[in-house]
Design an enzyme around this catalytic site. Structure first.
Site, PDB file in Angstrom:
ATOM      1  CB  THR A 139      51.871  43.080  33.740  1.00 47.46           C
ATOM      2  OG1 THR A 139      50.863  42.453  32.949  1.00 47.46           O
ATOM      3  CG2 THR A 139      52.097  42.215  34.973  1.00 47.46           C
ATOM      4  CG  ASP A 140      46.802  43.825  31.876  1.00 46.18           C
ATOM      5  OD1 ASP A 140      47.702  42.978  31.791  1.00 46.18           O
ATOM      6  OD2 ASP A 140      46.014  44.059  30.934  1.00 46.18           O
ATOM      7  CD  GLU A 141      49.655  38.437  31.992  1.00 44.76           C
ATOM      8  OE1 GLU A 141      49.697  37.328  32.545  1.00 44.76           O
ATOM      9  OE2 GLU A 141      50.207  38.678  30.903  1.00 44.76           O
ATOM     10  CE1 TYR A 164      55.543  38.817  33.800  1.00 45.83           C
ATOM     11  CE2 TYR A 164      53.272  38.583  33.064  1.00 45.83           C
ATOM     12  CZ  TYR A 164      54.410  39.354  33.208  1.00 45.83           C
ATOM     13  OH  TYR A 164      54.424  40.661  32.773  1.00 45.83           O
TER      14      TYR A 164
END
Length: 338
Positions: A139-141, A164
């Site tokens: 994910t880009d997170e 997360y």
């Protein structure tokens, strides 16, 4: 590459869009779906695949090493595409341990079993498995938050801000370490926010649609000005396909939709479409309610997809205006049978 592929987490949102697409495109491939069927997984999402002889579902935990080893041997696995993950940020704030267990320990189990099954020793693949690949979906997170103008590239330093995103960053690092230490053939893709059919009800876009249709308050965190880059799920699936088959070994590819929107813009667009498709006495926009912001809520994400576009020729087919209409139509079928 061998054509028996272990795909984890297929009953979830992205996986359940990927599998039908992949089976149709590659009819000589066999997909083995390992999924624990947590609350976010639903086999109804894969109804169209259940009678396909090229598709096999196994209920189980990616942390169960004995089961993963059995699957590799029983089905002679020649590739892994790893979707399975706990992914809802709010839940990670309430119970971080589940995210560490699944996203970190589960990824370690998968990559370690793959390494042992495919390789004799570091940088020495067994002859029949020399083209086998482990593709990790991230994910880009993991990159944290952005200012108003920058974009996430493959070189952006990791700075995760939620349990997360920290668990996904950790899993990325584990996969990277198996490439660097053992020579395992790995690729990692980091994507922006996905939307489209089959997404779990708890996520932003399904929540907006569901709450609006039920004439309930539509909750928006903080001031609603948090920005995300939205990627239609089938475009993401096509990007995963390209990277798995043609991406360079040991490379990371960022896949983004170039569709930056604030949460306010998202809810406004959805309500405007619903006002036309399912008119009510008042505009659905009157249901918008601002609630206390989420802890550690990143302000902006946006991906620079130049690398995957230039190297592999990937392009998003949907822009947000076209993709959101398709998405709303799918949820109208789900929630109202319209």
């Amino acid at each position: 590459m061998k054509h028996n592929i272990l795909v984890t987490g297929c009953a979830g949102f992205i996986g359940s869009n990927f599998v039908p697409y992949f089976l149709e495109k590659y009819p000589d491939y066999n997909i083995i779906n390992l999924d624990l069927l947590t609350y976010a997984g639903d086999l109804e999402n894969l109804k169209e695949c259940e009678n396909n002889p090229k598709y096999k579902f196994i209920k189980g935990d990616i942390c169960n090493r004995e089961l993963v080893e059995f699957i590799f041997k029983e089905y002679d696995i020649g590739g892994v595409i790893h979707f399975a993950a706990e992914s809802h940020v709010d839940n990670s704030i309430k119970n971080p341990g589940i995210f560490i267990e699944t996203n970190v320990n589960g990824t370690y189990t998968l990559v370690d079993v793959a390494k042992n099954y495919w390789m004799d020793s570091p940088f020495n693949y067994k002859e029949k498995y020399k083209n086998c690949r482990f593709h990790h979906i991230s994910t880009d997170e993991v990159y944290g938050t952005l200012n108003e103008t920058d974009l996430f590239t493959e070189e952006t330093p990791y700075a995760p801000n939620s349990p997360y995103s920290a668990s996904k960053a950790s899993s990325d690092m584990i996969v990277r370490s198996y490439q660097e230490t053992f020579g395992l053939n790995t690729v990692i893709t980091n994507c922006s926010n996905n939307y489209g059919p089959k997404q779990h009800d708890e996520k932003l876009i399904p929540t907006i649609i569901r709450k609006a249709l039920a004439s309930e308050n539509i909750p928006i965190y903080g001031d609603g000005k948090n920005i995300r880059d939205w990627l239609y799920v089938l475009d993401h699936c096509k990007g995963i396909d390209l990277v798995y088959h043609t991406g360079k070994k040991a490379n990371v590819y960022n896949i983004g939709g170039k569709n930056e929107r604030t949460n306010l813009q998202i809810v406004d667009a959805i309500c405007s479409i619903l006002d036309k498709k399912v008119p009510s006495q008042k505009s659905y926009k009157e249901l918008i309610t601002f609630v206390q912001d989420r802890a550690g809520h990143d302000r902006r994400y946006a991906i620079d997809a130049t690398k995957v576009e230039n190297e592999l020729g990937w392009r998003a087919d949907e822009n947000f205006d076209s993709g959101i209409v398709k998405t709303i139509e799918w949820y109208l079928q789900k929630y109202m049978n319209v």
